[in-house]
Scaffold this motif. Structure first.
Motif, PDB file in Angstrom:
ATOM      1  N   LEU A  92       0.837  -1.192   0.000  1.00  0.00           N
ATOM      2  CA  LEU A  92       0.000   0.000   0.000  1.00  0.00           C
ATOM      3  C   LEU A  92       0.872   1.242   0.000  1.00  0.00           C
ATOM      4  O   LEU A  92       1.729   1.429   0.863  1.00  0.00           O
ATOM      5  N   LEU A  93       0.663   2.117  -0.986  1.00  0.00           N
ATOM      6  CA  LEU A  93       1.346   3.415  -1.060  1.00  0.00           C
ATOM      7  C   LEU A  93       0.395   4.475  -0.548  1.00  0.00           C
ATOM      8  O   LEU A  93      -0.678   4.689  -1.115  1.00  0.00           O
ATOM      9  N   ARG A  94       0.772   5.162   0.507  1.00  0.00           N
ATOM     10  CA  ARG A  94      -0.093   6.170   1.136  1.00  0.00           C
ATOM     11  C   ARG A  94       0.510   7.548   0.938  1.00  0.00           C
ATOM     12  O   ARG A  94       1.655   7.788   1.328  1.00  0.00           O
ATOM     13  N   GLY A  95      -0.246   8.443   0.342  1.00  0.00           N
ATOM     14  CA  GLY A  95       0.209   9.815   0.164  1.00  0.00           C
ATOM     15  C   GLY A  95       0.977  10.015  -1.127  1.00  0.00           C
ATOM     16  O   GLY A  95       1.617   9.093  -1.647  1.00  0.00           O
ATOM     17  N   SER A  96       0.913  11.238  -1.616  1.00  0.00           N
ATOM     18  CA  SER A  96       1.628  11.564  -2.851  1.00  0.00           C
ATOM     19  C   SER A  96       3.132  11.527  -2.606  1.00  0.00           C
ATOM     20  O   SER A  96       3.611  11.927  -1.537  1.00  0.00           O
ATOM     21  N   GLU A  97       3.877  11.040  -3.560  1.00  0.00           N
ATOM     22  CA  GLU A  97       5.338  10.873  -3.533  1.00  0.00           C
ATOM     23  C   GLU A  97       5.777   9.667  -2.701  1.00  0.00           C
ATOM     24  O   GLU A  97       6.977   9.448  -2.520  1.00  0.00           O
ATOM     25  N   SER A  98       4.825   8.873  -2.176  1.00  0.00           N
ATOM     26  CA  SER A  98       5.220   7.651  -1.478  1.00  0.00           C
ATOM     27  C   SER A  98       5.695   6.624  -2.499  1.00  0.00           C
ATOM     28  O   SER A  98       5.330   6.676  -3.679  1.00  0.00           O
ATOM     29  N   SER A  99       6.536   5.676  -2.069  1.00  0.00           N
ATOM     30  CA  SER A  99       7.105   4.725  -3.019  1.00  0.00           C
ATOM     31  C   SER A  99       7.415   3.405  -2.340  1.00  0.00           C
ATOM     32  O   SER A  99       7.464   3.316  -1.098  1.00  0.00           O
ATOM     33  N   ALA A 100       7.639   2.386  -3.146  1.00  0.00           N
ATOM     34  CA  ALA A 100       8.047   1.060  -2.669  1.00  0.00           C
ATOM     35  C   ALA A 100       9.180   0.571  -3.554  1.00  0.00           C
ATOM     36  O   ALA A 100       9.164   0.778  -4.778  1.00  0.00           O
ATOM     37  N   GLY A 101      10.175  -0.072  -2.951  1.00  0.00           N
ATOM     38  CA  GLY A 101      11.321  -0.584  -3.696  1.00  0.00           C
ATOM     39  C   GLY A 101      11.306  -2.105  -3.757  1.00  0.00           C
ATOM     40  O   GLY A 101      11.234  -2.775  -2.727  1.00  0.00           O
ATOM     41  N   LEU A 102      11.371  -2.659  -4.962  1.00  0.00           N
ATOM     42  CA  LEU A 102      11.403  -4.100  -5.176  1.00  0.00           C
ATOM     43  C   LEU A 102      12.834  -4.489  -5.518  1.00  0.00           C
ATOM     44  O   LEU A 102      13.377  -4.051  -6.541  1.00  0.00           O
ATOM     45  N   SER A 103      13.450  -5.307  -4.667  1.00  0.00           N
ATOM     46  CA  SER A 103      14.885  -5.576  -4.797  1.00  0.00           C
ATOM     47  C   SER A 103      15.154  -6.955  -5.390  1.00  0.00           C
ATOM     48  O   SER A 103      14.466  -7.926  -5.079  1.00  0.00           O
TER      49      SER A 103
ATOM     50  N   TYR B  50      -5.015  20.661  -0.710  1.00  0.00           N
ATOM     51  CA  TYR B  50      -5.033  19.323  -0.093  1.00  0.00           C
ATOM     52  C   TYR B  50      -3.666  19.049   0.519  1.00  0.00           C
ATOM     53  O   TYR B  50      -2.663  19.696   0.198  1.00  0.00           O
ATOM     54  N   SER B  51      -3.642  18.097   1.422  1.00  0.00           N
ATOM     55  CA  SER B  51      -2.394  17.666   2.034  1.00  0.00           C
ATOM     56  C   SER B  51      -1.844  16.473   1.253  1.00  0.00           C
ATOM     57  O   SER B  51      -2.598  15.558   0.904  1.00  0.00           O
ATOM     58  N   PRO B  52      -0.542  16.455   0.970  1.00  0.00           N
ATOM     59  CA  PRO B  52       0.036  15.294   0.279  1.00  0.00           C
ATOM     60  C   PRO B  52      -0.139  13.996   1.048  1.00  0.00           C
ATOM     61  O   PRO B  52      -0.063  12.913   0.470  1.00  0.00           O
ATOM     62  N   ASP B  53      -0.388  14.112   2.362  1.00  0.00           N
ATOM     63  CA  ASP B  53      -0.576  12.926   3.191  1.00  0.00           C
ATOM     64  C   ASP B  53      -2.053  12.588   3.393  1.00  0.00           C
ATOM     65  O   ASP B  53      -2.392  11.786   4.263  1.00  0.00           O
ATOM     66  N   SER B  54      -2.920  13.172   2.612  1.00  0.00           N
ATOM     67  CA  SER B  54      -4.352  12.918   2.742  1.00  0.00           C
ATOM     68  C   SER B  54      -4.660  11.421   2.617  1.00  0.00           C
ATOM     69  O   SER B  54      -4.107  10.741   1.732  1.00  0.00           O
ATOM     70  N   PRO B  55      -5.519  10.868   3.469  1.00  0.00           N
ATOM     71  CA  PRO B  55      -5.864   9.445   3.380  1.00  0.00           C
ATOM     72  C   PRO B  55      -6.567   9.071   2.087  1.00  0.00           C
ATOM     73  O   PRO B  55      -6.670   7.894   1.761  1.00  0.00           O
ATOM     74  N   SER B  56      -7.045  10.063   1.339  1.00  0.00           N
ATOM     75  CA  SER B  56      -7.697   9.760   0.060  1.00  0.00           C
ATOM     76  C   SER B  56      -6.701   9.506  -1.062  1.00  0.00           C
ATOM     77  O   SER B  56      -7.078   9.075  -2.153  1.00  0.00           O
ATOM     78  N   ILE B  57      -5.410   9.789  -0.782  1.00  0.00           N
ATOM     79  CA  ILE B  57      -4.371   9.568  -1.798  1.00  0.00           C
ATOM     80  C   ILE B  57      -3.691   8.237  -1.502  1.00  0.00           C
ATOM     81  O   ILE B  57      -2.918   8.121  -0.548  1.00  0.00           O
ATOM     82  N   TRP B  58      -3.996   7.245  -2.291  1.00  0.00           N
ATOM     83  CA  TRP B  58      -3.365   5.946  -2.111  1.00  0.00           C
ATOM     84  C   TRP B  58      -3.410   5.133  -3.413  1.00  0.00           C
ATOM     85  O   TRP B  58      -4.200   5.399  -4.312  1.00  0.00           O
ATOM     86  N   ALA B  59      -2.515   4.179  -3.466  1.00  0.00           N
ATOM     87  CA  ALA B  59      -2.512   3.181  -4.537  1.00  0.00           C
ATOM     88  C   ALA B  59      -1.975   1.899  -3.924  1.00  0.00           C
ATOM     89  O   ALA B  59      -1.213   1.921  -2.945  1.00  0.00           O
ATOM     90  N   GLU B  60      -2.373   0.781  -4.480  1.00  0.00           N
ATOM     91  CA  GLU B  60      -1.955  -0.511  -3.934  1.00  0.00           C
ATOM     92  C   GLU B  60      -1.374  -1.383  -5.053  1.00  0.00           C
ATOM     93  O   GLU B  60      -1.975  -1.543  -6.118  1.00  0.00           O
ATOM     94  N   LEU B  61      -0.188  -1.907  -4.800  1.00  0.00           N
ATOM     95  CA  LEU B  61       0.394  -2.902  -5.693  1.00  0.00           C
ATOM     96  C   LEU B  61      -0.162  -4.258  -5.287  1.00  0.00           C
ATOM     97  O   LEU B  61       0.036  -4.707  -4.161  1.00  0.00           O
ATOM     98  N   THR B  62      -0.845  -4.904  -6.188  1.00  0.00           N
ATOM     99  CA  THR B  62      -1.542  -6.143  -5.860  1.00  0.00           C
ATOM    100  C   THR B  62      -0.614  -7.354  -5.965  1.00  0.00           C
ATOM    101  O   THR B  62       0.505  -7.264  -6.481  1.00  0.00           O
ATOM    102  N   GLY B  63      -1.108  -8.489  -5.497  1.00  0.00           N
ATOM    103  CA  GLY B  63      -0.298  -9.705  -5.440  1.00  0.00           C
ATOM    104  C   GLY B  63       0.097 -10.277  -6.778  1.00  0.00           C
ATOM    105  O   GLY B  63       0.991 -11.129  -6.850  1.00  0.00           O
ATOM    106  N   ASP B  64      -0.556  -9.849  -7.854  1.00  0.00           N
ATOM    107  CA  ASP B  64      -0.163 -10.365  -9.168  1.00  0.00           C
ATOM    108  C   ASP B  64       0.964  -9.554  -9.804  1.00  0.00           C
ATOM    109  O   ASP B  64       1.286  -9.736 -10.977  1.00  0.00           O
TER     110      ASP B  64
END
Length: 316
Positions: free
Chosen positions: A63-74, A157-171
């Motif tokens: 789960l990516l929460r907020g604008s500019e949030s990120s996840a790293g896949l190594s 709006y706040s960049p950390d607003s709970p309405s700003i999210w995206a989810e990388l799914t299991g596939d």
């Protein structure tokens, strides 16, 4: 002839002698460092890997929460492989609150921008795209970073607003195609290629124990496999045992002058505890680490020498 001419003539003679020495010695050095051309040809094969999100370091989803949030896949690139193709199959969902033409995901490989994926208004909660990754930017250790740029409909709006999210799914998956590279028979590169710290997958390293399993032989095998298991650490490790057959992959072979696999019956006997790296007789791209001795007591000494002095070893 002047002194200057004599000096130039002597200098030119030295150059020719050095070139002659280089021409004579270079093939010998090359043979020590590189496999034979026939091994290169026989080793030209491709390996295909398919990494799940879990194997890339995350649970079922990210789960990516907020604008500019990120996840790293190594993931890593092995010493004995060259990655020729890499593709990120990105499965994801966007928040229903995000503005389609302003919100997107950015994908980077080792800090280099690869692609951007915008919100599809009709598929907010179930999207999947395949993104080619430029293999020129691969290194020993790699990271695919997925960053969310989210824009809600509000002007303020706040960049950390709970309405700003995206989810990388299991596939979400990472697929790679690698070409096998032969490596030199050189103990200096230990623990590679038997354990490669660039490889984030669980270690599977077969062990060949021929003949009756004495306590000393099992002791020697336990010393070496414990060392490799400690190196594997969080990856996990398994050591399937073969009693006669040589696995067609990197493997450990414990053998004495009288008890050895049939495929290595003609191998020269030893007069002391010995460590040696050789190419697999049937698969030149695979290496065998021979832990040898006159008897089982020698195997224990060779195993201790490997574990305690591997940084001092060199040559085949």
């Amino acid at each position: 002839m002047s002194q200057r001419d004599k000096t130039l003539r002597a200098s030119n003679t030295c150059r020719w002698l050095l070139l002659l020495l280089w021409a004579v010695c270079m093939p010998t050095w090359a043979e020590q460092l590189m496999p034979a051309p026939s091994e290169w040809r026989q080793a030209e094969e491709l390996r295909r890997y398919d990494y799940s999100l879990t194997e890339l370091g995350f649970p079922q989803s990210v789960l990516l929460r907020g604008s500019e949030s990120s996840a790293g896949l190594s993931f890593g690139s092995r010493l004995d492989e060259l990655v020729e193709e890499a593709t990120l199959d990105l499965g994801f969902s966007f928040s229903p609150s995000l503005v389609p033409h302003l919100s997107h995901l950015k994908v980077y490989l080792n800090g280099e921008f690869m692609s951007a994926v915008a919100v599809d208004p009709e598929k907010r909660l179930q999207q999947k795209v395949s993104i080619p990754l430029n293999t020129r930017y691969l290194a020993d250790f790699n990271q695919v970073r997925v960053q969310l740029v989210g824009q809600p409909p509000e002007e303020c709006y706040s960049p950390d607003s709970p309405s700003i999210w995206a989810e990388l799914t299991g596939d979400t998956r990472l697929r790679t195609v690698s070409r096998v590279l032969p490596v030199a028979n050189n103990l200096q590169q230990l623990p590679a290629p038997f354990f490669d710290r660039r490889d984030y997958r669980a270690l599977q390293l077969p062990v060949v124990l021929t003949g009756e399993g004495s306590l000393e032989r099992l002791h020697a095998a336990g010393i070496v496999t414990s060392w490799f298991g400690a190196l594997a650490s969080w990856r996990g490790a398994s050591f399937p045992v073969e009693t006669e057959r040589l696995p067609k992959q990197h493997a450990l072979v414990f053998m004495t002058n009288t008890q050895r696999p049939s495929a290595l019956q003609d191998f020269p006997p030893v007069s002391a505890p010995t460590l040696q790296m050789i190419s697999h007789p049937e698969n030149p791209a695979a290496k065998l680490l021979l832990i040898q001795g006159r008897d089982d007591a020698d195997l224990v000494q060779a195993a201790r020498g490997l574990v305690l002095g591997s940084e001092l070893l060199s040559g085949p």
